[in-house]
Design a protein around this motif. Structure first.
Motif, PDB file in Angstrom:
ATOM      1  N   ARG A 109       0.839  -1.184   0.000  1.00  0.00           N
ATOM      2  CA  ARG A 109       0.000   0.000   0.000  1.00  0.00           C
ATOM      3  C   ARG A 109       0.883   1.246   0.000  1.00  0.00           C
ATOM      4  O   ARG A 109       1.719   1.431   0.858  1.00  0.00           O
ATOM      5  CB  ARG A 109      -0.898   0.007   1.234  1.00  0.00           C
ATOM      6  CG  ARG A 109      -1.861   1.186   1.282  1.00  0.00           C
ATOM      7  CD  ARG A 109      -2.758   1.100   2.491  1.00  0.00           C
ATOM      8  NE  ARG A 109      -3.572  -0.118   2.471  1.00  0.00           N
ATOM      9  CZ  ARG A 109      -4.409  -0.464   3.449  1.00  0.00           C
ATOM     10  NH1 ARG A 109      -4.515   0.303   4.529  1.00  0.00           N
ATOM     11  NH2 ARG A 109      -5.112  -1.568   3.370  1.00  0.00           N
ATOM     12  N   GLY A 110       0.710   2.061  -0.994  1.00  0.00           N
ATOM     13  CA  GLY A 110       1.492   3.300  -1.057  1.00  0.00           C
ATOM     14  C   GLY A 110       2.721   3.232  -1.929  1.00  0.00           C
ATOM     15  O   GLY A 110       3.372   4.256  -2.151  1.00  0.00           O
ATOM     16  N   GLY A 111       3.090   2.060  -2.439  1.00  0.00           N
ATOM     17  CA  GLY A 111       4.235   2.055  -3.336  1.00  0.00           C
ATOM     18  C   GLY A 111       4.989   0.746  -3.413  1.00  0.00           C
ATOM     19  O   GLY A 111       4.513  -0.315  -3.008  1.00  0.00           O
ATOM     20  N   LEU A 141      11.746   2.417  -0.330  1.00  0.00           N
ATOM     21  CA  LEU A 141      10.317   2.587  -0.559  1.00  0.00           C
ATOM     22  C   LEU A 141      10.132   3.658  -1.619  1.00  0.00           C
ATOM     23  O   LEU A 141      10.525   4.819  -1.422  1.00  0.00           O
ATOM     24  CB  LEU A 141       9.607   2.988   0.734  1.00  0.00           C
ATOM     25  CG  LEU A 141       9.705   1.991   1.882  1.00  0.00           C
ATOM     26  CD1 LEU A 141       9.204   2.611   3.188  1.00  0.00           C
ATOM     27  CD2 LEU A 141       8.895   0.728   1.564  1.00  0.00           C
ATOM     28  N   LEU A 142       9.554   3.262  -2.750  1.00  0.00           N
ATOM     29  CA  LEU A 142       9.341   4.189  -3.858  1.00  0.00           C
ATOM     30  C   LEU A 142       7.853   4.316  -4.144  1.00  0.00           C
ATOM     31  O   LEU A 142       7.122   3.316  -4.089  1.00  0.00           O
ATOM     32  CB  LEU A 142      10.042   3.694  -5.134  1.00  0.00           C
ATOM     33  CG  LEU A 142      11.575   3.628  -5.110  1.00  0.00           C
ATOM     34  CD1 LEU A 142      12.073   2.966  -6.378  1.00  0.00           C
ATOM     35  CD2 LEU A 142      12.172   5.016  -4.948  1.00  0.00           C
TER      36      LEU A 142
END
Length: 241
Positions: free
Chosen positions: A169-171, A233-234
């Protein structure tokens, strides 16, 4: 944001220049340290690629050979860029900017990077969705090559080196792991706002600047019962269309 401009901004955040340390001289000194460090990784990568391509004990598949050839081409290009940028000016950190890299699926980059790790030490797990996730080609390849090279140099001899990627979630989450012990200096290296003296920790500082250029984050994780993970984290998601 362009990669070298990001490095220079990170250096300038370290504080105002003293009268006995002009900014131009300090920038030139940082440029020299960055170049010395950044030459090491592509040179060692090209040596590893050469060994893999000439190792008769382990025949390579066509896909593996193509991936290694692409990695060698890109690392040779990176060396050429470094040489050109260093020769351009004493203010090369400011002038040495490259256009934003094209995006490619993460899996295309990982095929070559993973082959830098010998078979018996390699642990790769990439979900299908993560492998298809588009990422900036040049920066992401340089980040992963630097982290894998770091794990090979600083992890225990013969220890396992892992590369893992999944969409969360988020990347996009990427882990590069080794079986070494977590040292306080590692936390310091990725948290410092400006590079320290010498080349110790400089590679991780550079990686953090490249990750930040893509609006990403980097952190260190302790693995149990033993091991270290560098987590990237991308922002991103599955390809559209």
């Amino acid at each position: 944001m362009r990669a070298w401009q990001g490095l220079l901004r990170g250096f300038r955040r370290s504080g105002p220049a003293r009268a006995d340390c002009p900014v131009v001289g300090a920038e030139s000194e940082l440029l020299l340290r960055v170049l010395c460090h950044e030459f090491r990784t592509p040179v060692s990568t090209l040596a590893s690629v050469t060994r893999a391509l000439t190792d008769d004990r382990r025949p390579l598949s066509g896909d593996e050979r193509r991936a290694l050839n692409e990695l060698a081409r890109d690392q040779a290009g990176h060396l050429q860029n470094l040489l050109r940028d260093a020769a351009s000016s004493t203010n090369a950190l400011l002038l040495a900017t490259r256009p934003e890299a094209t995006t490619v699926p993460l899996g295309k980059i990982l095929r070559g990077v993973a082959l830098l790790v010998p078979d018996h030490r390699r642990r790769i797990r990439v979900t299908r969705r993560a492998g298809a996730c588009p990422v900036p080609e040049l920066r992401t390849r340089q980040v992963l090559v630097n982290l894998v090279d770091n794990a090979l140099r600083h992890g225990p001899t013969g220890g396992q080196v892992g590369v893992y990627a999944a969409l969360r979630r988020g990347g996009l989450r990427i882990l590069v792991t080794d079986e070494g012990w977590l040292q306080p200096a590692l936390f310091e290296a990725i948290r410092r706002p400006a590079p320290g003296a010498g080349t110790s920790g400089l590679g991780l500082w550079i990686v953090r600047q490249l990750v930040t250029a893509d609006r990403g984050r980097m952190r260190v994780l302790r693995l149990h019962p033993r091991g270290v993970a560098l987590e990237i984290l991308l922002p991103g998601g599955p390809p559209t269309g």
